[in-house]
Design an enzyme around this catalytic site. Sequence first.
Site, PDB file in Angstrom:
ATOM      1  N   ASP A 305      15.715  -5.667 -18.310  1.00 53.35           N
ATOM      2  CA  ASP A 305      14.412  -6.308 -18.289  1.00 53.35           C
ATOM      3  C   ASP A 305      13.443  -5.461 -19.080  1.00 53.35           C
ATOM      4  O   ASP A 305      13.454  -4.242 -18.980  1.00 53.35           O
ATOM      5  CB  ASP A 305      13.921  -6.428 -16.843  1.00 53.35           C
ATOM      6  CG  ASP A 305      14.485  -7.662 -16.178  1.00 53.35           C
ATOM      7  OD1 ASP A 305      14.651  -8.668 -16.893  1.00 53.35           O
ATOM      8  OD2 ASP A 305      14.767  -7.607 -14.975  1.00 53.35           O
ATOM      9  N   GLU A 346      -5.527  -2.875 -18.330  1.00 53.03           N
ATOM     10  CA  GLU A 346      -5.892  -2.961 -19.749  1.00 53.03           C
ATOM     11  C   GLU A 346      -7.245  -2.308 -19.980  1.00 53.03           C
ATOM     12  O   GLU A 346      -7.430  -1.532 -20.923  1.00 53.03           O
ATOM     13  CB  GLU A 346      -5.973  -4.427 -20.216  1.00 53.03           C
ATOM     14  CG  GLU A 346      -4.628  -5.059 -20.492  1.00 53.03           C
ATOM     15  CD  GLU A 346      -4.102  -5.829 -19.294  1.00 53.03           C
ATOM     16  OE1 GLU A 346      -4.762  -5.775 -18.232  1.00 53.03           O
ATOM     17  OE2 GLU A 346      -3.029  -6.461 -19.399  1.00 53.03           O
ATOM     18  N   ALA A 375     -11.114 -13.818 -14.256  1.00 53.64           N
ATOM     19  CA  ALA A 375     -10.075 -14.618 -14.906  1.00 53.64           C
ATOM     20  C   ALA A 375     -10.685 -15.793 -15.650  1.00 53.64           C
ATOM     21  O   ALA A 375     -10.127 -16.268 -16.629  1.00 53.64           O
ATOM     22  CB  ALA A 375      -9.072 -15.116 -13.878  1.00 53.64           C
ATOM     23  N   THR A 377     -13.962 -15.982 -17.087  1.00 54.19           N
ATOM     24  CA  THR A 377     -14.696 -15.610 -18.307  1.00 54.19           C
ATOM     25  C   THR A 377     -13.807 -14.855 -19.288  1.00 54.19           C
ATOM     26  O   THR A 377     -14.002 -14.925 -20.482  1.00 54.19           O
ATOM     27  CB  THR A 377     -15.891 -14.712 -17.961  1.00 54.19           C
ATOM     28  OG1 THR A 377     -15.382 -13.519 -17.346  1.00 54.19           O
ATOM     29  CG2 THR A 377     -16.847 -15.411 -17.028  1.00 54.19           C
ATOM     30  N   ARG A 378     -12.851 -14.119 -18.764  1.00 55.54           N
ATOM     31  CA  ARG A 378     -11.981 -13.268 -19.557  1.00 55.54           C
ATOM     32  C   ARG A 378     -12.792 -12.332 -20.462  1.00 55.54           C
ATOM     33  O   ARG A 378     -12.448 -12.068 -21.593  1.00 55.54           O
ATOM     34  CB  ARG A 378     -10.982 -14.107 -20.375  1.00 55.54           C
ATOM     35  CG  ARG A 378      -9.993 -14.811 -19.448  1.00 55.54           C
ATOM     36  CD  ARG A 378      -8.976 -15.589 -20.209  1.00 55.54           C
ATOM     37  NE  ARG A 378      -9.619 -16.649 -20.961  1.00 55.54           N
ATOM     38  CZ  ARG A 378      -9.209 -17.071 -22.142  1.00 55.54           C
ATOM     39  NH1 ARG A 378      -8.172 -16.521 -22.719  1.00 55.54           N
ATOM     40  NH2 ARG A 378      -9.841 -18.041 -22.770  1.00 55.54           N
ATOM     41  N   LYS A 391     -16.437  -7.335 -24.305  1.00 57.19           N
ATOM     42  CA  LYS A 391     -15.061  -7.133 -24.764  1.00 57.19           C
ATOM     43  C   LYS A 391     -14.193  -8.115 -23.995  1.00 57.19           C
ATOM     44  O   LYS A 391     -14.416  -8.331 -22.798  1.00 57.19           O
ATOM     45  CB  LYS A 391     -14.622  -5.702 -24.486  1.00 57.19           C
ATOM     46  CG  LYS A 391     -13.177  -5.409 -24.683  1.00 57.19           C
ATOM     47  CD  LYS A 391     -12.540  -4.690 -23.505  1.00 57.19           C
ATOM     48  CE  LYS A 391     -12.201  -5.671 -22.396  1.00 57.19           C
ATOM     49  NZ  LYS A 391     -11.729  -5.038 -21.170  1.00 57.19           N
ATOM     50  N   ASP A 518      17.240 -14.385  -9.922  1.00 57.35           N
ATOM     51  CA  ASP A 518      18.182 -13.542 -10.650  1.00 57.35           C
ATOM     52  C   ASP A 518      19.578 -13.613 -10.033  1.00 57.35           C
ATOM     53  O   ASP A 518      20.555 -13.167 -10.648  1.00 57.35           O
ATOM     54  CB  ASP A 518      17.748 -12.061 -10.593  1.00 57.35           C
ATOM     55  CG  ASP A 518      16.618 -11.779 -11.564  1.00 57.35           C
ATOM     56  OD1 ASP A 518      16.557 -12.468 -12.585  1.00 57.35           O
ATOM     57  OD2 ASP A 518      15.821 -10.868 -11.291  1.00 57.35           O
TER      58      ASP A 518
END
Lengths: 678, 569
Positions: A305, A346, A375, A377-378, A391, A518
């Site tokens: 993975d 991030e 989430a 407006t990002r 940003k 899996d």
Amino acid sequence: MSKDQKASGLLDPEILFPAIRDAFVKLDPRKLLRNPVIFVTEIVAIVVTILFIRDLASNSGEAGFSGQIAAWLWFTVLFATFAEAVAEGRGRAQADSLKKTKSELIARRLGSNGKTETVPASSLKVGDIVLVAAGELIPGDGEVIEGVASVNESAITGESAPVIRESGGDRSAVTGGTQVLSDEIKIRITVQPGSSFVDRMIALIEGAQRQKTPNEIALSILLSGLTLIFLFVCVAIWGLAGYSGTVLSVTVLAALLVTLIPTTIGGLLSAIGIAGMDRLVRFNVIATSGRAVEAAGDVDTLLLDKTGTITFGNRMASDFLAAPGVTPTELAEAALIASLSDETPEGRSVVALATGEFGVPMPKAEFDAVIGFTAETRLSGVDIGQRRLRKGAVDAVLKFAGLTEQHAPTEFRRAVDQVARTGGTPLGVADGDRLLGVIHLKDVVKPGIKERFAALRAMGIRTVMVTGDNPVTAAAIASEAGVDDFLAQATPEDKLAYIRREQQGGRLIAMCGDGTNDAPALAQADVGVAMQTGTQAAREAANMVDLDSSPTKLIEIVEIGKQLLMTRGSLTTFSIANDVAKYFAIIPALFVATYPALKALNVMGLTSPQSAILSAVIFNALIIVALIPLALKGVAYRPSGAAALLRRNLLVYGLGGLVLPFAGIKVIDLAVSALHLV
Amino acid sequence: MTLVGWLQISLLFLAVLLVIKPLGLYMARVFSGERTFLSPVLGRMERDLYRVSGISPEKEQSWLGYTLAMLTFSLAGFLALYAMLRLQAYLPLNPQGFPGLPSDLAFNTAVSFVTNTNWQNYGGETTMSHFSQMAGLTVQNFLSAATGMALAVAVTRALARSKVPTLGNFWVDMTRATLYVLLPLAIVVALAFVAMGLPQTLDGSVTATTLEGANQVISLGPVASQEAIKQLGTNGGGFFNVNAAHPFENPSAWSNYLNIFAMLSISSALVYAFGQMVGNRRQGWALISAMAVLLITGVAVTYWAESQGNTILTAIGVDPALGNMEGKEARFGQAMTALYAAVTTGLSDGGVNGMHGSFTGFGGLVPMFLIQLGEVLPGGVGSGLYGMLIFAILSVFVAGLMVGRTPEFLGKKIEGREMKFAMLAVLILPLAILGFTAVSAMLPFAVASVGTAGPHGLSEILYAYTSAAGNNGSAFGGLSGNTPWYNTTLGIAMLLGRFAYVVPVMAIAGSLAAKVKSPASAGTFPTDGPLFVGLLIGIILILGGLQFLPALVLGPIVEHFAMLAGQTF
């Protein structure tokens, strides 16, 4: 069981003394039947012992010789049983601590009337529902069907940090013997007591239910065949010697037989197998069978993975691409300020990159407004006076700056494209309606992973990266990590199909996984490693469970498998090569009385026929003890191609096996004659 | 040893080396059912043969079907030959009026020719009618060789194929081996032999008056035709009792050269054909290299031992420069006799141009040891190849684990089932050789057949059973083998050496054919390089040869040291 537990030394009294006792218990011929070579040795030892007693009774003067031969034959058998006992003993200490957690378990079973009753864990059946509250031990393997709890699994994994177990999803599996630390959960028992995970672990560690693996069976057949041939040779020699007027005593023929049959590998074979499983356990991996460990050595293709194995899993800022008229430092500062309120990995990576590589100091300014990342407006950012730094996702930033994609400056669009083409994720940075530049977020490949893949390639193993990313991103990461192939936008069905395709072509596949989806691929793979944190379904489908839940473990597992097979092969080669010297010690000794000219064959210059025979028998016994540490530790393994491995091992164990006994027998002969043993 | 001697030896090996590739490629085409340059001539005959015998050539057989067909065919061949030998007196082409053979000798001889051993407990020119020689022995020379080739091809297919339940069709392989390989070559070689002066006639004998006025009966017969297939098929059963030492069977240095060349060529080329058919010519060359190293070492040791001469004879005034000329023909000399002896035993040919029993201790040890190594250097036609493949499988298994993978040979995993049958096969030689030798060495009436006292007598018995079980057929000389005991036990040894060996080999083939052929990678044990060649040689010596060391010590080895010590028996 602790993760950093070192392999116990051979001389650890806690292992040594029980092993000596067990070595005698294992002399029971019924138990030895499993090991034909040592069984034959024991029968021969019994015969020579009887002859010794006869010699004693008849006062023939041969008693000193036959007595010593008999003693060393018994030592040969004992050293072999001792090797097995030591290997088992090293696992037993671990098993004992597991057993303690198991014995006192009680369960609060939920009856059909909705009331709970307290029953011993051993009476639970598959399908029973039990309640476990904070502080209680989970009575058996099962699945959380209601509630969330933190669970201490250190009894199994050695990892003291608690893990979260909750109903539904991929974290619903719980293991008997682990402790609930908070909250209360409802568990459905999925495994019959006695065959639970801990039970299997104990059985495997103790080697009690050890089945011979396919390769071990094949090797046993070879060794039994050789034993039969040499048995035959020794009987025939008696007849041939009769023609020449030599009457050979049973004692010397027994000595010849035992030195010729492959007692070295025969005596160490099961110890090697147990030690191989044990090494795996020390790596915190539990295999459901020895067969799986062998298969690991044969693996041709590893399905890995991407996330967690090849990359760290989070995208991280790796570069700032400034728009025309903006200096990189300016962009870095703006990105830094705009990211202070972004608590996502991030966001934090942007801060780290700006303050680290770009040397921007942490701003002390007061902000007029802080816009956190969401989430919807990002975007994240701050307002400082006139400056409105933002940003975020490129389209969100463009929208904020009042631009459409077509109207964005060419330089900006080019930077965005460039980042996307290399598999990265671009983030835009804007100050009001002015675009400052692009942040390059990318998946960061773990350091050193490329070298490991190169080593695997040298071993002839292909690595295949499995990822949900789009093909462009996947290809970029694949080339950076140096994998041989990748499977982009992979669904569980894709994985299964890929495995089947490879297997059709005669390749063996290993993979690891943790989710219920899996499970089919884990079951199909030749070596399927489930994460301990994974679901019960995944753990059932796999043939190994990694208690550390570290996906890179697959590489170590392959190496352990290879090492196990190499140890067997090396000692077999050594054992067979030994025969040459033993012939040269014993054959002239047998016939020199009849044909004095044969003393020319006594190349080692051994003192007398009797000391030659005794020395060969002593060497044959001592070499088993001398090789026990190697059998337990495994032969040195370094990843390289088969040709290089073969050359090295053939030199060490083939040529060594040819030469060493000449020297060894000579030295023992010197000692035997110096001590006037015969 | 002389330079000329070594040149003669080297040139012969060079000639064989040159023929390996073209003949190997040709045979690979033949056994793959492809068209060859002989198809226009023989294709029709082949198809007619299938039609008449009711064989559908496309129908392939499982390993068991293939093996049962081979066993049935061999049994039929045995019964026919046995009947022919017993009833010889009533059959045509018997100009000398020889009677039928006694039952034990007929059994021994029939077994001997059906198993490609060609051990001769009879004297050819004084026992066998032309009919028996031609319709009996020569026919079996072809068929037993073709059977060996068919079996080798079946094993080759097992390694070439992936997940296939069948190994080919025995009848087709056997027919093609005879029609396309043995027959054309035999015709060419027979004509060459005739040109070299070998008789080819149906006359019985001529009576000549010698210079002293005595009458001498000179035996004649269809010698050249039998001689050709005797060598090509690694049979070795000569027309005359003294085999290729007889001036009519092997008149000159040239015919001697052709003898050795003919016996080496098919067996060696078949190994190349193997490489071609499994898609790895280097693999073929690797096996050939291992064979060549051992065989050439054998030639060198024999040549060296024989040129050293006998120190006991030197002591009483024989010129040591001559070496040991006992048992050798002056027209061949040391080098060509040593070469013949090593090649005929490294192969399972068994023809001789000198008496191995008259060699020095070490000189006689080599032929015996080369047979005991399992007749794989390069062995009988076909049987040498499959014997070598068993050693390759054993080598891969013993040492292959050292690279950390389940051993595989040409992509086929070697597991318990293969090991079981490989060990069964490997057991046969020590069982038959050492077992019968030990029993014979203890039975007074069996020891009475021995020609020489002391260790040489044991060598005679050991060599006889070695030759029989190895399906070689050469004799050490000295042992009077035409007794009920030896006829029967040698016959059993031959049967064990051929059939008890090949049935497990075919079982391995069946199991391998059904397995997936995995692709090679850097992690695969390389079986076509010098390292593997060295390993294979080591395994042949240790697993194939070492168990005979005690017996050899009591025979030829002690003889050698006794000779050096000046001891006689």
